[in-house]
Design a protein around this motif. Structure first.
Motif: not given
Length: 138
Positions: A3, A20, A52, A54
């Protein structure tokens, strides 16, 4: 999955802050994708669809207007004038804004007003596109 830290700020509110897995933003050449450990970069954002993901979550979609993105040391800062999730978009208002922008374009008062109206038109049409394409999936 690896991430990176992401912070998305609109002129009127913070939109997202946290880790993210991946991010896609619209730039003049198309969609620009970012994942962990991306090289440092700066780019201009154009009206379009932001995506996006997560960590461990479902992909999130939003309509963005113009802005800037900075990628540095596994951290991303995205500054935009406006950002809206599909459920936040008022389709009737976006249609009215597109009509008003078209009228301003046709009036051809000045180069500056023409370019301003073009930007308003792009934003309104993008909002409608995001609303229509992604509200079905909610």
């Amino acid at each position: 999955m690896n991430t990176f830290h992401l912070e998305i700020l609109a002129a009127d509110r913070p939109f997202y802050k946290g880790e993210c897995e991946s991010l896609q933003v619209p730039i003049s050449d198309g969609q620009y994708g970012i994942q962990a450990n991306h090289r440092n970069a700066i780019a201009a954002i154009v009206p379009g669809t932001l995506r996006l993901r997560p960590p461990g979550g479902a992909e999130e979609i939003a309509a963005v207007s113009q802005g800037l993105i900075k990628v540095e040391n596994n951290s991303v800062l995205l500054l935009v004038d406006t950002i809206e999730r599909p459920e936040e978009i008022d389709a009737n208002r976006a249609r009215r804004e597109a009509e008003e922008a078209m009228e301003a374009i046709l009036q051809k008062k000045s180069i500056q007003s023409y370019h301003t109206a073009q930007a308003r038109m792009a934003r309104a049409l993008n909002r409608l596109k995001v609303k229509e394409r992604h509200m079905v999936n909610l």
